[in-house]
Scaffold this motif. Sequence first.
Motif, PDB file in Angstrom:
ATOM      1  N   LYS A  67     -33.007 -23.228  43.805  1.00  0.00           N
ATOM      2  CA  LYS A  67     -31.950 -23.209  44.820  1.00  0.00           C
ATOM      3  C   LYS A  67     -32.542 -23.030  46.214  1.00  0.00           C
ATOM      4  O   LYS A  67     -32.110 -23.682  47.175  1.00  0.00           O
ATOM      5  N   ALA A  68     -33.527 -22.151  46.315  1.00  0.00           N
ATOM      6  CA  ALA A  68     -34.168 -21.911  47.608  1.00  0.00           C
ATOM      7  C   ALA A  68     -34.855 -23.173  48.117  1.00  0.00           C
ATOM      8  O   ALA A  68     -34.781 -23.507  49.308  1.00  0.00           O
ATOM      9  N   PHE A  69     -35.512 -23.883  47.224  1.00  0.00           N
ATOM     10  CA  PHE A  69     -36.192 -25.121  47.603  1.00  0.00           C
ATOM     11  C   PHE A  69     -35.186 -26.151  48.105  1.00  0.00           C
ATOM     12  O   PHE A  69     -35.375 -26.775  49.159  1.00  0.00           O
ATOM     13  N   LYS A  70     -34.103 -26.317  47.368  1.00  0.00           N
ATOM     14  CA  LYS A  70     -33.088 -27.303  47.746  1.00  0.00           C
ATOM     15  C   LYS A  70     -32.374 -26.928  49.036  1.00  0.00           C
ATOM     16  O   LYS A  70     -31.893 -27.808  49.758  1.00  0.00           O
ATOM     17  N   SER A  71     -32.305 -25.639  49.348  1.00  0.00           N
ATOM     18  CA  SER A  71     -31.622 -25.201  50.568  1.00  0.00           C
ATOM     19  C   SER A  71     -32.526 -25.239  51.794  1.00  0.00           C
ATOM     20  O   SER A  71     -32.071 -24.986  52.910  1.00  0.00           O
ATOM     21  N   GLY A  72     -33.833 -25.523  51.595  1.00  0.00           N
ATOM     22  CA  GLY A  72     -34.735 -25.698  52.719  1.00  0.00           C
ATOM     23  C   GLY A  72     -35.459 -24.459  53.196  1.00  0.00           C
ATOM     24  O   GLY A  72     -36.095 -24.479  54.250  1.00  0.00           O
ATOM     25  N   ILE A  73     -35.392 -23.372  52.440  1.00  0.00           N
ATOM     26  CA  ILE A  73     -36.107 -22.149  52.817  1.00  0.00           C
ATOM     27  C   ILE A  73     -37.616 -22.400  52.740  1.00  0.00           C
ATOM     28  O   ILE A  73     -38.097 -22.942  51.739  1.00  0.00           O
ATOM     29  N   PRO A  74     -38.397 -22.044  53.758  1.00  0.00           N
ATOM     30  CA  PRO A  74     -39.841 -22.217  53.680  1.00  0.00           C
ATOM     31  C   PRO A  74     -40.423 -21.428  52.504  1.00  0.00           C
ATOM     32  O   PRO A  74     -40.146 -20.231  52.356  1.00  0.00           O
ATOM     33  N   MET A  75     -41.235 -22.080  51.684  1.00  0.00           N
ATOM     34  CA  MET A  75     -41.770 -21.483  50.467  1.00  0.00           C
ATOM     35  C   MET A  75     -43.275 -21.707  50.393  1.00  0.00           C
ATOM     36  O   MET A  75     -43.769 -22.779  50.739  1.00  0.00           O
ATOM     37  N   LEU A  76     -43.976 -20.665  49.918  1.00  0.00           N
ATOM     38  CA  LEU A  76     -45.433 -20.727  49.808  1.00  0.00           C
ATOM     39  C   LEU A  76     -45.863 -20.225  48.441  1.00  0.00           C
ATOM     40  O   LEU A  76     -45.605 -19.080  48.073  1.00  0.00           O
ATOM     41  N   GLY A  77     -46.545 -21.075  47.681  1.00  0.00           N
ATOM     42  CA  GLY A  77     -47.108 -20.679  46.397  1.00  0.00           C
ATOM     43  C   GLY A  77     -48.601 -20.435  46.524  1.00  0.00           C
ATOM     44  O   GLY A  77     -49.283 -21.125  47.280  1.00  0.00           O
ATOM     45  N   ILE A  78     -49.112 -19.456  45.782  1.00  0.00           N
ATOM     46  CA  ILE A  78     -50.536 -19.121  45.815  1.00  0.00           C
ATOM     47  C   ILE A  78     -51.062 -18.999  44.383  1.00  0.00           C
ATOM     48  O   ILE A  78     -50.466 -18.299  43.563  1.00  0.00           O
TER      49      ILE A  78
END
Length: 208
Positions: A67-78
């Motif tokens: 949901k966060a990805f689809k809503s455009g929230i900046p996301m960072l995976g490590i």
Amino acid sequence: MIVIVDYGAGNLTSVQRAVSYLGYESLITNEPEKIVNAERIIFPGVGAAGSAMEEMKARGIDDALEKAFKSGIPMLGICVGCQIIMDGSEENDAVCLGLIKGTARAFPSGMKEENGILLKVPHMGWNGLNVVQPHPLFNGVGKEDEFYFVHSYFPEPLDRNNVFGVTEYGVEFVSAVGLKNLFATQFHLEKSGKPGLLILKNFCIWEP
């Protein structure tokens, strides 16, 4: 508020300390509601893809990240967070988040250095980064900068447009991927000194 996602994959406090050092507030949580309402999201991790996904699904974190990805929230995976954004992983034959099409692959067995010495897996230690296409998170990163790796698997997107960085270790492997408001690095930003902190700082001000 920057949310650091707790899905039982460890290494969270070191990431939080790095964010705090840069002057930003963060919250470690495993609550889906707080994740989808975050201003920015970091999901680091060490360990296995299978157990990470089991924990995410048990708590509803997988749906929250989608949901966060689809809503455009900046996301960072490590690290593990860079692998579980693929459709799946060869580790544990795990079904993953599917935010970027592709698979997390294992290093092939029998990799050798130029002098014929066998390379150890996991790939552990400092290594370089070849930026194959520009990204705002790479602003200021130099060609000689090195980053800290600890992993046996790496992301392999189906679409090469999702590849932003590659690294050499017996083979050339993908070490940075991105799509829209999502970016992820196979290397540990929080353990990579000034270059790692620079990418983390760039994420904290990134407006996709």
